[in-house]
Design an enzyme around this catalytic site. Structure first.
Site, mmCIF file in Angstrom:
data_model
loop_
_atom_site.group_PDB
_atom_site.id
_atom_site.type_symbol
_atom_site.label_atom_id
_atom_site.label_comp_id
_atom_site.label_asym_id
_atom_site.label_seq_id
_atom_site.Cartn_x
_atom_site.Cartn_y
_atom_site.Cartn_z
ATOM 1 N N ASP A 135 -3.732 5.648 -5.832
ATOM 2 C CA ASP A 135 -3.062 4.637 -6.504
ATOM 3 C C ASP A 135 -3.356 4.280 -7.782
ATOM 4 O O ASP A 135 -2.882 4.168 -8.977
ATOM 5 C CB ASP A 135 -3.074 3.238 -5.453
ATOM 6 C CG ASP A 135 -2.178 3.207 -4.559
ATOM 7 O OD1 ASP A 135 -1.233 3.912 -4.291
ATOM 8 O OD2 ASP A 135 -2.292 2.477 -3.744
ATOM 9 N N GLY B 35 -4.992 -5.153 -1.163
ATOM 10 C CA GLY B 35 -5.187 -3.764 -1.122
ATOM 11 C C GLY B 35 -4.959 -2.790 -2.491
ATOM 12 O O GLY B 35 -5.539 -1.881 -2.735
ATOM 13 N N LYS C 276 -2.939 0.736 5.025
ATOM 14 C CA LYS C 276 -3.965 1.542 4.187
ATOM 15 C C LYS C 276 -5.351 1.426 4.654
ATOM 16 O O LYS C 276 -6.040 2.547 4.576
ATOM 17 C CB LYS C 276 -3.752 1.188 2.547
ATOM 18 C CG LYS C 276 -2.634 1.745 2.035
ATOM 19 C CD LYS C 276 -2.295 1.260 0.414
ATOM 20 C CE LYS C 276 -1.053 1.536 -0.063
ATOM 21 N NZ LYS C 276 -1.022 1.452 -1.437
#
Ligand code: NDP
Length: 278
Positions: free
Chosen positions: A105, A133, A68
């Site tokens: 997310d 993350g 990511k």
């Protein structure tokens, strides 16, 4: 004859990803002609693999662990939420050939909590376990819901302090280690550590969860995770795992790529039913 548009999820490991299944269910439901594959991509091959994918006509990518941050660096433009998170899970080819990076997310988590489970974050004391993350992606969207405060607790305390520092201009957020949690109480505890993946738990004091509080593990599995079990054992009104977040973040990515919003409830119900056969 029209060919399907190509999409993929890159990660390492990626074998057990549910994303190809979720996106093919979305495509069938909305009548979109797409093909979505999972591809194992080690970090050192990331840039070459993404460039090759788009050069061969690919339209969009999801990126998962450990890619990511690399996806964030790759994107030519970033949405505000991706810029804040410094992590990107969705890349979308633009009409001018550039690549847009987004992070869906946090929005996926907030939608699952508020829309699917009716849990209000406004005015709530929220504890986030973990400062990796996933935590990066969820802090700004949670702060936008105006909780009373967010505390980030992490095994490596410096990472929690650093994360709190990065987001403090957006709301009340502080960082600490697990031992500083004794005597504190929260209405919502989010487990964003990867401890559940090895059936472990961070050390959590008794009394941490307020009466009628909620526990939510970003991880998910075919059986209740260690943190979901901890929530049940500590009297949580709801103790949930991250399957709903997974489907919601995928729906947001699908919307970015196709401009169509799939219905998520039937997909969550289907996947949930498959892991809990009656
Ligand atoms: P990272 O590797 O970036 O971060 C892992 C975090 O977990 C770090 O804070 C680390 O602490 C902590 N940690 C690891 N093991 C332990 C342990 N035994 N005890 C206490 N803390 C521990 O992972 P991500 O942030 O990317 O992912 C975290 C979780 O979120 C994973 O389970 C992942 O599957 C899930 N996730 C779910 C999504 C969904 O859609 N449902 C989306 C994204 C993530 P330290 O800093 O000290 O090493």
């Amino acid at each position: 004859m029209n060919h399907p548009d190509h999409y993929a999820v890159f990660g390492n490991p990626i074998k057990h990803s549910k994303s190809p299944r979720i996106h093919s269910l979305f495509a069938a439901q909305t009548g979109q002609d797409i093909n979505y594959q999972a591809q194992e991509v080690p970090a050192e091959n990331f840039e070459a693999a993404v460039s090759a994918f788009f050069a061969q006509g690919g339209k969009g990518l999801n990126c998962t662990v450990p890619l990511k941050e690399l996806a964030w660096a790759y994107a030519n433009q970033k949405t505000e939420r991706a810029q804040l998170a410094k992590a990107v899970n969705t890349l979308a080819l633009q009409a001018d050939g550039t690549v847009l990076g987004d992070n869906t997310d946090g929005c996926g988590l907030v939608t699952d909590l508020t829309t699917n489970h009716g849990i209000s974050l406004n005015g709530t004391n929220i504890l986030i376990l973990g400062a990796g993350g996933a935590s990066r992606g969820i802090i700004a969207p949670i702060l936008a819901q105006q909780p009373a405060r967010i505390v980030i607790a992490n095994r490596t305390v410096d990472k929690a302090l650093q994360l709190a520092c990065e987001f403090q201009q957006l709301g009340a957020v502080s960082g600490c280690g697990f031992d500083a949690l004794a005597g504190q109480q929260f209405g919502l505890i989010l487990n964003a550590t990867s401890a559940s993946l090895s059936d472990q738990l961070p050390p959590l004091p008794d009394g941490l969860l307020a009466t009628h509080g909620t526990c939510y593990d970003l991880a998910y599995g075919n059986t209740p995770t260690a943190f979901v079990r901890w929530g049940i054992a500590h009297g949580a009104a709801k103790s949930l795992d991250g399957l709903g977040m997974l489907v919601e973040q995928a729906a947001e990515a699908f919307f970015i790529w196709r401009g169509v919003r799939p219905a998520t409830a039937p997909v969550i119900a289907l996947l949930d039913g498959e892991r809990n056969p009656q």
